[in-house]
Design a protein around this motif. Sequence first.
Motif, short mmCIF file in Angstrom:
data_model
loop_
_atom_site.label_atom_id
_atom_site.label_comp_id
_atom_site.label_asym_id
_atom_site.label_seq_id
_atom_site.Cartn_x
_atom_site.Cartn_y
_atom_site.Cartn_z
N ALA A 33 -33.79 -19.16 -24.35
CA ALA A 33 -32.65 -19.59 -23.54
C ALA A 33 -31.90 -18.39 -22.97
CB ALA A 33 -31.71 -20.46 -24.38
N ILE A 34 -31.73 -17.36 -23.78
CA ILE A 34 -31.01 -16.17 -23.30
C ILE A 34 -31.84 -15.42 -22.27
CG2 ILE A 34 -30.11 -13.90 -24.01
CD1 ILE A 34 -29.05 -15.29 -26.51
N PHE A 35 -33.17 -15.44 -22.40
CA PHE A 35 -34.01 -14.86 -21.35
C PHE A 35 -33.67 -15.51 -20.01
CE2 PHE A 35 -37.66 -15.16 -18.54
CZ PHE A 35 -38.08 -13.84 -18.44
N ASN A 36 -33.54 -16.83 -19.99
CA ASN A 36 -33.22 -17.52 -18.74
C ASN A 36 -31.80 -17.22 -18.27
OD1 ASN A 36 -35.58 -18.85 -17.90
ND2 ASN A 36 -35.31 -20.45 -19.45
N ILE A 37 -30.86 -17.05 -19.20
CA ILE A 37 -29.49 -16.69 -18.81
C ILE A 37 -29.49 -15.34 -18.10
CG2 ILE A 37 -27.19 -16.09 -19.65
CD1 ILE A 37 -27.61 -18.09 -21.94
N ILE A 38 -30.22 -14.39 -18.65
CA ILE A 38 -30.29 -13.04 -18.06
C ILE A 38 -30.98 -13.07 -16.70
CG2 ILE A 38 -31.33 -10.75 -18.35
CD1 ILE A 38 -30.93 -11.10 -21.38
N ASN A 39 -31.97 -13.95 -16.56
CA ASN A 39 -32.77 -14.00 -15.34
C ASN A 39 -32.34 -15.17 -14.45
OD1 ASN A 39 -35.18 -11.91 -15.61
ND2 ASN A 39 -34.76 -12.76 -17.64
N LYS A 40 -31.21 -14.99 -13.79
CA LYS A 40 -30.66 -15.90 -12.79
C LYS A 40 -30.08 -17.18 -13.36
CE LYS A 40 -33.68 -14.17 -9.11
NZ LYS A 40 -34.66 -14.53 -8.06
N ASN A 41 -30.25 -17.43 -14.64
CA ASN A 41 -29.62 -18.57 -15.32
C ASN A 41 -29.82 -19.89 -14.56
OD1 ASN A 41 -28.23 -19.87 -17.35
ND2 ASN A 41 -26.22 -19.12 -16.76
N PRO A 42 -31.07 -20.30 -14.33
CA PRO A 42 -31.32 -21.49 -13.51
C PRO A 42 -30.80 -22.79 -14.12
CG PRO A 42 -33.33 -20.76 -14.57
CD PRO A 42 -32.32 -19.69 -14.81
N PHE A 43 -30.59 -22.82 -15.45
CA PHE A 43 -30.12 -24.05 -16.10
C PHE A 43 -28.61 -23.99 -16.38
CE2 PHE A 43 -34.64 -23.84 -16.97
CZ PHE A 43 -35.06 -25.14 -16.69
N ASN A 44 -27.95 -22.92 -15.92
CA ASN A 44 -26.51 -22.77 -16.10
C ASN A 44 -26.11 -22.87 -17.57
OD1 ASN A 44 -23.99 -22.20 -15.05
ND2 ASN A 44 -23.49 -24.32 -14.59
N LEU A 45 -26.75 -22.04 -18.39
CA LEU A 45 -26.49 -22.00 -19.83
C LEU A 45 -25.48 -20.91 -20.16
CD1 LEU A 45 -30.21 -22.19 -21.08
CD2 LEU A 45 -28.63 -24.11 -20.73
N GLU A 46 -24.97 -20.94 -21.40
CA GLU A 46 -24.12 -19.88 -21.91
C GLU A 46 -24.45 -19.63 -23.38
OE1 GLU A 46 -20.19 -21.34 -21.24
OE2 GLU A 46 -20.25 -22.79 -22.90
N ALA A 47 -24.15 -18.42 -23.85
CA ALA A 47 -24.43 -18.04 -25.23
C ALA A 47 -23.13 -17.89 -26.01
CB ALA A 47 -25.23 -16.75 -25.26
N LEU A 48 -23.07 -18.47 -27.20
CA LEU A 48 -21.92 -18.34 -28.08
C LEU A 48 -22.32 -17.57 -29.34
CD1 LEU A 48 -21.74 -21.34 -26.63
CD2 LEU A 48 -19.77 -21.58 -28.12
N VAL A 49 -21.44 -16.71 -29.80
CA VAL A 49 -21.65 -15.99 -31.05
C VAL A 49 -20.40 -16.14 -31.91
CG1 VAL A 49 -23.28 -14.31 -30.10
CG2 VAL A 49 -20.83 -13.84 -30.00
N LYS B 137 -23.31 -24.97 -19.80
CA LYS B 137 -21.89 -24.86 -19.53
C LYS B 137 -21.30 -26.27 -19.39
CE LYS B 137 -22.16 -20.32 -17.35
NZ LYS B 137 -21.93 -19.51 -16.13
N LYS B 138 -20.02 -26.38 -19.61
CA LYS B 138 -19.35 -27.67 -19.67
C LYS B 138 -19.60 -28.52 -18.44
CE LYS B 138 -14.86 -29.79 -20.68
NZ LYS B 138 -13.42 -29.52 -20.99
N GLU B 139 -19.62 -27.89 -17.26
CA GLU B 139 -19.78 -28.66 -16.03
C GLU B 139 -21.16 -29.30 -15.91
OE1 GLU B 139 -20.04 -24.21 -14.77
OE2 GLU B 139 -18.93 -25.46 -16.22
N GLU B 140 -22.13 -28.82 -16.71
CA GLU B 140 -23.47 -29.41 -16.69
C GLU B 140 -23.55 -30.67 -17.54
OE1 GLU B 140 -26.12 -28.35 -14.81
OE2 GLU B 140 -24.65 -27.02 -13.92
#
Length: 299
Positions: free
Chosen positions: A30-46, A60-63
Amino acid sequence: MFVTNEPQKLQFLYESLEKSIPESFKVYGAIFNIINKNPFNLEALVDAWPDYQIVIARPKKEEMKDDLDHYTNTYHIFTKVPDNLEVLACPQVINGEQAFQIQGCQENLREARRKVSASKSVQVDYMRTMLFSVEIPVELKTSSDDKEDLTQMFKISNMDEASREETFSSIFLDTSHARLVNEQWDFGKNERSLKYVECCLQNVPAFGVLGPEGLPVSWIVMEQSCELRMGYTVPNYRQQGNTWLTYHHSLEYLIQKKIPFYFHVAGSKEMIVQKLISSGIKGYPWGWHQWKCNPKKYC
């Protein structure tokens, strides 16, 4: 927990999670996709930085606009402290008022999720399957020029390609194939899953074999955490090497493009499991876990 979206921190997180593969596969992809244009509009929490113990990747919430869409409302999790996951009960982390999924590759998450769900009005359907991945040689990870012949790395296909050239060919699927894929996906077959399949086909690679009638006869689709899913071969074209041609095409492309990947297979599919293992693909028994959660008001 808090969102981290700085490029340097995301890259650090990605490289750190690589050390915990296969347990971290879901968040890592999932983080690979976030770094690479984030096509699914994801976010990472720690939970902390830089000495994190828990990482969650989510849309993200809007999704997450549809309270019944557990395909989109999916949380990928990796933890170093599986006995301390009270954070899953926090509404700022997981919206328990919606239908949602939690996915991970750690066996010890099961008990933690059970404890959390017991205190909520949530119905949980749990599933675990066998996780598979390919260990990429170091030279392939660093090379950017040479195209490795994967039939030498893995005994993926023994078929005579020359005899198939006129009637079968490898293709990339697109959104025009979404309904076909959705109709055969065991986790799909509904309008919400169709929307998710369309999103995957629009944003990440999907591989198939085109049959003599001009239609796909075998395929596999990547999804938001870089997992290869939705695999299917039309019954009349099974036991003919089409599944392995699809795998060969996907592995060759993904390794060349340096895209992480993995997949799961139900343990009940013993013939496929044994063939994958004999082909040199590494299996992790019961290493893939999914919790499909529905508030009881929707049940």
